[in-house]
Design an enzyme around this catalytic site. Structure first.
Site, PDB file in Angstrom:
ATOM      1  N   LYS A  85       0.810  -1.215   0.000  1.00 33.96           N
ATOM      2  CA  LYS A  85       0.000   0.000   0.000  1.00 33.96           C
ATOM      3  C   LYS A  85       0.847   1.271   0.000  1.00 33.96           C
ATOM      4  O   LYS A  85       0.419   2.307  -0.510  1.00 33.96           O
ATOM      5  CB  LYS A  85      -0.938  -0.002   1.215  1.00 33.96           C
ATOM      6  CG  LYS A  85      -1.960  -1.129   1.240  1.00 33.96           C
ATOM      7  CD  LYS A  85      -2.983  -0.999   0.120  1.00 33.96           C
ATOM      8  CE  LYS A  85      -4.093  -2.028   0.258  1.00 33.96           C
ATOM      9  NZ  LYS A  85      -5.112  -1.910  -0.811  1.00 33.96           N
ATOM     10  N   GLU A 107     -10.040   5.113   3.039  1.00 34.79           N
ATOM     11  CA  GLU A 107     -10.769   3.984   3.601  1.00 34.79           C
ATOM     12  C   GLU A 107      -9.763   2.871   3.850  1.00 34.79           C
ATOM     13  O   GLU A 107      -8.682   2.859   3.259  1.00 34.79           O
ATOM     14  CB  GLU A 107     -11.858   3.513   2.637  1.00 34.79           C
ATOM     15  CG  GLU A 107     -11.397   2.535   1.567  1.00 34.79           C
ATOM     16  CD  GLU A 107     -10.381   3.087   0.563  1.00 34.79           C
ATOM     17  OE1 GLU A 107      -9.499   2.315   0.120  1.00 34.79           O
ATOM     18  OE2 GLU A 107     -10.469   4.283   0.212  1.00 34.79           O
ATOM     19  N   SER A 370       2.046  -9.679  -0.634  1.00 35.94           N
ATOM     20  CA  SER A 370       1.606  -8.282  -0.622  1.00 35.94           C
ATOM     21  C   SER A 370       1.763  -7.597   0.722  1.00 35.94           C
ATOM     22  O   SER A 370       1.842  -6.372   0.785  1.00 35.94           O
ATOM     23  CB  SER A 370       0.142  -8.196  -1.055  1.00 35.94           C
ATOM     24  OG  SER A 370      -0.689  -8.966  -0.194  1.00 35.94           O
TER      25      SER A 370
END
Length: 676
Positions: A85, A107, A370
């Protein structure tokens, strides 16, 4: 917009009008930044020296032995913040600063995007607000603590399943309210254009590093898919290299046959959610269903439009992994390699582990890890949450309709003629709003009669939708009551026909595009016309994407209505004017529906600009609560007012007995509508 944001038939920007100028500005800023050497140099520098890129590409002996090939782990779990992210938030944070924004909203589901946004906000000196489902707040407590430590305000969202879908809903509503000074850091490769393109561009670094580090193309790449940002980042550098197999792995939950899963690409169908057309988990009439996964970052009922396109074209394949398989893969990787992956990433590991015999012994296969799994320890250690069971609601039974009135003097002329009559009488139009089917189908018809008895000049009626992004909490709750009572779009149109049996005032529908898309565009407008509908406003359908809807509306004799706001530029007003008929819905304030103490002081100049663009009645809504606001809007130049939340709140309070209260309130409004 310079581009339509399409990936084949998927994508687009299906949002309410106030967000269009913000998206246009964002698109322009992205194109400039993408070509700006100084911006790119700063981005690369922060990724390298602050975030820790490049992340390692590690050959896993254990996974290689299990798969029978050369298996590599792309270690995004080692990036600052613990997940991929950060690639996205650094780029979007710099873009926000370039655009002069000092506040960020985001969010988050698993919390990793929220943490990454909070980190970047601290780095760049920006205020950060993060919306997170209350369910996820409870199960991702370590990430909540990290966000707050970095200075972010974490807002729990309690609606629906209280997970990622609801967090995105609330973040979009917040952004609409604060669009002038706030940048929405969208966390995944979904949402309205240009977000899918921006996120894919910022995450592409993953795939580019894989090529550079491996020194050749891999045979295959595995990556988990919720919204799809880490996968599109890993796939991006290889999309034009067909020899590289791209395998996305979705959350299978308790199995696709159980109904408790988040496998949108495997079990969804075309729909519109959170600003783009993609594949969506939804019921037969277009209400959004709840996704389920043991992984907080994967229980999302939509998916990025580029993934939907890759699936449709066959360029990528998608499979699902159950909760049990993912948990087993997580524990296995911990013990086999000393690596704790996130539950999201464990889905990709599980899919790779079971691909025995699929790849040749000397093939290089990459699994994108990830994120790291510290946040998931409670679940792994046995504190798994009970799955949410969605109980289907049986459609309500529609009572027999009375004979409807003829359609003379209705249709596209209905609202202009009503406005002309009101003007001749020295007053403005009063148009009350209620949600069809609230608090129940029969009561809904009776309450509409009460509005007419109070002197309503026209009615605006809402088709209840599970996820209405332009509506505030009062109308959201009304939608839920109507849905709980079994109200479907088809039944709602039947209720309109019942209303038509006792009045010939103009009737407008407010609806969201996914319901129209699910119903069938041409069929929807034809059935609406047959029920006696004169005009339809699709709140999240901008004119750029409305060609089919406008053609269907005109063929049926129904006026297509569009929103306009003080942020609508002259070019946008001219674009809206090409398709608008019946009336223009002018916003009293920027934001969502809801009661307000006063109209915006800028309403008068905004209406003057609209008057130059439109030869149609201007009806003002979104914040007209009572006689004072109605009078102010009419004095500012409106031809009429639409009053919703204040009336819906009476239904919330009094239920089926709200009729006399509605009649009294409408009489107060009509008295205020007489021009002095």
């Amino acid at each position: 917009m310079r581009e339509q944001g399409r990936f084949g038939r998927f994508g687009g920007f299906y949002v309410a009008e106030p967000l269009i100028p913000a998206l246009e500005e964002l698109e322009a800023a992205w194109h400039e930044a993408r070509d700006d050497a100084a911006f790119q140099a700063e981005l690369r520098g922060l990724l390298a020296h602050w975030a820790g890129r490049p992340t390692p590409l590690y050959r896993s002996p254990a996974l290689s032995a299990a798969m029978g090939c050369n298996a590599w782990l792309k270690r995004e779990d080692l990036l600052h913040g613990g997940a991929h992210k950060t690639n996205n938030t650094v780029g979007q944070g710099l873009l926000a600063r370039r655009m002069g924004r000092r506040r960020l909203v985001a969010e988050t589901g698993a919390g990793q995007h929220g943490v990454a946004t909070a980190m970047v906000g601290a780095l760049l000196g920006m205020e950060v607000t993060v919306f997170m489902g209350a369910t996820d707040v409870a199960r991702q407590a370590p990430n909540v603590a990290r966000m707050e430590l970095f200075g972010a305000r974490v807002v729990p969202v309690t609606g629906g399943r209280a997970s990622l879908k609801e967090a995105i809903n609330e973040a979009l509503r917040y952004w609409t309210e604060h669009v002038r000074d706030t940048f929405y850091v969208f966390g995944t490769a979904a949402g309205p254009h240009p977000y899918p393109t921006i996120v894919a561009g910022l995450q592409r670094v993953i795939g580019e590093e894989i090529r550079e580090q491996l020194g050749r193309d891999p045979a295959a790449i595995y990556a988990c898919v919720g919204g799809g940002s880490n996968a599109i980042g890993a796939f991006g550098a290889f999309l034009e290299r067909p020899a590289v197999a791209l395998i996305g792995v979705e959350p299978g939950g308790h199995g696709l046959d159980s109904g408790l899963h988040g496998a949108t690409l495997g079990a969804g169908r075309e729909g519109c959610l959170h600003g783009s057309v993609s594949l969506v988990l939804q019921d037969d009439v277009g209400q959004i269903e709840e996704a389920y996964s043991v992984s907080a970052g994967l229980d999302y009922p939509g998916v990025g439009p580029q993934h939907a396109h890759l699936r449709a074209t066959g360029r990528a394949t998608y499979e699902s992994v159950t909760d049990d398989e993912a948990l087993d893969a997580l524990r296995w990787l911990c013990r086999a390699e000393g690596i704790l992956p996130a539950l999201e990433s464990a889905h990709a590991v599980a899919a790779a582990r079971r691909a025995v015999g699929r790849h040749a012994p000397d093939d290089d296969v990459v699994v994108n890890l990830s994120g790291r799994g510290d946040k998931d320890l409670a679940h792994v250690m046995g504190e798994r949450r009970a799955p949410h069971v969605q109980v289907p609601v049986a459609p309500a039974t529609l009572p027999p309709a009375e004979a409807a009135l003829p359609r003379a003097a209705r249709g596209t002329r209905a609202f202009p003629e009503a406005a002309a009559r009101a003007k001749a009488e020295g007053r403005g139009l009063v148009v009350p709003f209620l949600v069809l089917g609230d608090p129940g189908p029969e009561a809904s018809v009776a309450l509409c009669r009460a509005l007419v008895d109070g002197g309503a000049d026209a009615l605006e009626l809402g088709l209840p939708f599970s996820d209405p992004p332009a509506d505030g909490p009062v109308i959201q709750a009304a939608d839920q009551r109507a849905l709980a009572a079994g109200t479907t779009p088809e039944l709602a149109l039947g209720l309109v026909a019942r209303v038509r049996a006792f009045t010939d005032v103009p009737v407008s529908l407010l609806v969201y595009f996914n319901l129209v898309l699910s119903y069938g565009v041409e069929r929807f407008y034809a059935d609406a016309a047959a029920a006696g509908v004169d005009a339809v406003l699709v709140a999240d359908l901008p004119p750029e994407h409305a060609e089919q809807a406008v053609a269907a509306a005109r063929a049926a004799g129904v006026a297509p209505v569009f929103l306009a706001s003080e942020l609508s530029t002259p070019a946008r007003l001219a674009r809206i004017a090409r398709d608008a008929e019946g009336y223009v819905y002018a916003l009293a304030r920027i934001g969502t529906t809801g009661e307000r103490a006063e109209v915006a002081p800028t309403l008068g100049p905004a209406l003057a600009r609209m008057r130059e663009a439109f030869d149609l009645p201007l009806l003002v809504g979104f914040g007209i609560s009572g006689p004072e606001q109605a009078r102010a809007a009419l004095d500012a130049g409106a031809d009429g007012v639409i009053v919703g939340s204040a009336l819906v709140r009476l239904v919330e309070r009094f239920g089926a007995e709200a009729g006399p209260h509605l009649t009294e309130r409408v009489r107060e409004l009509t008295a205020a509508a007489h021009r002095s």
